[in-house]
Design an enzyme around this catalytic site. Structure first.
Site, PDB file in Angstrom:
ATOM      1  N   ASP A  72       0.831  -1.106   0.024  1.00 33.34           N
ATOM      2  CA  ASP A  72      -0.144   0.118   0.033  1.00 33.34           C
ATOM      3  C   ASP A  72       0.719   1.253   0.061  1.00 33.34           C
ATOM      4  OD1 ASP A  72       0.776  -0.807   2.658  1.00 33.34           O
ATOM      5  OD2 ASP A  72      -0.561   0.990   3.308  1.00 33.34           O
ATOM      6  N   GLU A 167      -0.073  -1.010   5.434  1.00 27.06           N
ATOM      7  CA  GLU A 167       0.837  -0.785   6.547  1.00 27.06           C
ATOM      8  C   GLU A 167       0.842   0.516   6.783  1.00 27.06           C
ATOM      9  OE1 GLU A 167       5.047   0.374   7.951  1.00 27.06           O
ATOM     10  OE2 GLU A 167       3.614   1.338   6.195  1.00 27.06           O
TER      11      GLU A 167
END
Ligand SMILES: [Zn+2]
Length: 402
Positions: A72, A167
Site C-alpha cells: 500500500d 501498513e
C-alpha cells in the site's frame, strides 16, 4: 515502474481488510509473477496478503527467513495516476516535476541527492506521490527472488516472501498468519539510504483521559457546576513544552503528545500517545501525566477522571537483542554489497516491530526510498540494485553460517 502505476492507497477510515479493495490488484499481479518464476505456492489470500516460498537448495539445516514489504501507499498524497519518470545520470541539478512546476527536488533541501551523482533517479510527475514506499521494497524482493530462482549456484535455505496491505494505516499485520508464513526470522525492506539498517523503534502506548465534570443549569450553577472542558484546558496548559514534546525532541528522546480532544462541559476526553525507546520510560511518562492530572483535579474536588493506558507496540530491539545474529548477518550482507553500514533508530513503529513481538524477529533493511509520503518522493535505481544484492548476500550468509 509498473508497480507504482497501480493505485494501492490504503484508507485510515475503513475498518475492512484490506482497507481498500484496489490493493488486491497489485497483490494478484505479484502472485502471478512469482508463479511465473516457478514459485509454485505463491498466492494472494482473501485479505490481500501474498505468501510465497523459495525452496531450500542446500542440504544444510537453515532457518526459514522471510523478506517482507508492504504494497500500500500512504494516504498523505494522492496515489492515483502515478507517472514514474527516470532522470538519467543525475548531475546535482534541480529537478522540476513536469506536471506541477512548484514541485522542485533540490539538493539544497534534499541533501541525499548529493550522494547520487551519476545515478538514475525515479520521481513521480508532480501531482502524486511516487510510491517507492514501499513498492521499491516489493520490486527488490521480486528481483532477488528471480535472481535466486535462476542462480541455483547461490545456496540458501527456505526463503519466505510476504507482501502486506495497509501498513501505512497501522493494519499491516492485522491478518497475517504466522503459522502459514512459517518463517523463523525476517527482514522488512522499508528503509531509506543505501546501507542503512534499522534495528530499533519506539515503544508506544496510548492514554485516554476522560474527565467527568458536574453539570447543572448554568443560570443556577454557582458553586455547583464543574466544567470538564476547562479542566482539560488546564491539563493541556501544564504539559511540558520545552521537553517531552514531539516538537522539541529528537534522537533517543521520548514524548507525551496529545493527539485529539473531544468534549462537552459535562465530559471531556483527551487522547495522548506516549513514546520512548525504553519501555520503562513509558511508565515514567504516564506517571508524570497522571501526576499533572491529579494536581489539576485537586483544585476541582467534585470532578473525577478515568486514565486508561493501552499498549500499542514495543521497541523491536527488545526482541532482536535475544537473537543478535539476525542484525549481525544483515550488517555483513551490507558490507559485502560494498556499502557502509548505518545503524539507525526509527522514531515510530514499523510492521517489523509488530512482527518481532509476534515471534518473527525482524529488523528493517534499506530499500532506497527518499522524501516519502510526498510528491517529491524519489529513488535511485542504483540504490535499488544494491538492495537486491543485499537480499541475495543475506540469503547466502544464512546458509554459510548454518
Ligand atoms: Zn513504508
Amino acid at each position: 515502474m509498473r508497480y507504482v502505476q497501480l493505485d494501492t492507497q490504503s484508507d485510515p477510515q475503513a475498518d475492512t481488510h484490506p482497507t481498500t479493495e484496489k490493493q488486491k490488484a497489485l497483490s494478484q499481479l505479484l502472485a502471478g509473477e512469482l508463479q511465473a518464476m516457478g514459485i509454485t505456492d505463491a498466492h494472494m489470500d482473501e485479505w490481500g496478503y501474498v505468501y510465497a516460498t523459495l525452496p531450500s537448495n542446500t542440504t544444510k539445516n537453515v532457518p526459514a527467513i522471510c523478506f517482507c514489504s508492504h504494497i500500500d501507499t500512504a494516504p498523505d498524497a494522492s496515489g492515483t495516476g502515478v507517472k514514474p519518470i527516470v532522470h538519467k545520470t543525475y548531475q546535482e541539478q534541480d529537478i522540476t516535476l513536469p506536471d506541477d512546476a512548484t514541485q522542485v527536488l533540490t539538493p539544497a533541501v534534499h541533501g541525499y541527492l548529493k550522494k547520487l551523482i551519476g545515478h538514475d533517479i525515479i520521481t513521480a510527475s508532480g501531482t502524486t506521490l511516487l510510491g517507492a514506499d514501499d513498492k521499491a521494497g516489493v520490486a527488490e524482493i521480486m528481483d532477488a527472488a528471480h535472481y535466486l530462482m535462476t542462480h541455483p549456484e547461490v545456496k540458501h535455505g527456505e526463503i519466505k516472501i510476504l507482501f502486506t496491505p495497509d501498513e501505512e494505516v497501522g493494519q499491516g499485520t492485522a491478518k497475517v498468519n504466522m503459522q502459514k508464513l512459517g518463517a523463523q526470522f525476517g527482514y522488512t525492506l522499508d528503509g531509506g539510504e543505501a546501507g542503512s539498517l534499522e534495528d530499533e523503534t519506539f515503544s508506544a502506548d496510548a492514554v485516554q483521559l476522560i474527565i467527568h465534570g458536574v453539570i447543572t443549569h448554568p443560570g443556577y450553577a454557582k458553586d455547583l457546576l464543574v466544567n470538564a472542558m476547562k479542566i482539560a484546558g488546564e491539563i493541556l496548559a501544564k504539559l511540558p513544552k520545552s521537553e517531552l514534546s514531539p516538537e522539541t525532541t529528537s534522537g533517543k528522546q521520548g514524548f507525551i503528545h496529545p493527539v485529539r480532544i473531544e468534549g462537552l462541559a459535562e465530559r471531556c476526553t483527551i487522547d495522548f500517545i506516549i513514546r520512548d525507546f525504553v519501555t520503562e520510560g513509558l511508565k515514567k511518562k504516564e506517571d508524570l501525566l497522571q501526576g499533572l492530572v491529579d494536581l489539576v483535579l485537586e483544585q476541582h474536588p467534585k470532578a473525577t477522571y478515568e486514565f486508561k493506558v493501552t499498549e500499542q507496540y514495543r521497541n523491536m530491539k527488545e526482541v532482536l537483542d535475544l537473537h543478535p545474529h539476525v542484525v549481525q548477518y544483515a550488517k555483513e550482507a551490507i558490507a559485502r554489497s560494498g556499502l557502509d553500514v548505518k545503524t539507525e533508530s526509527i522514531r515510530g513503529g514499523t510492521d517489523g516491530s509488530r512482527l518481532s513481538f509476534m515471534g518473527l524477529p525482524c529488523p528493517n533493511l534499506f530499500a532506497g526510498m527518499q522524501a516519502i509520503h510526498s510528491k517529491l518522493e524519489y529513488i535511485s535505481i542504483q540504490d535499488m540494485n544494491k538492495a537486491v544484492e543485499n537480499i541475495v548476500h543475506l540469503a547466502a550468509i544464512w546458509e554459510e553460517k548454518s
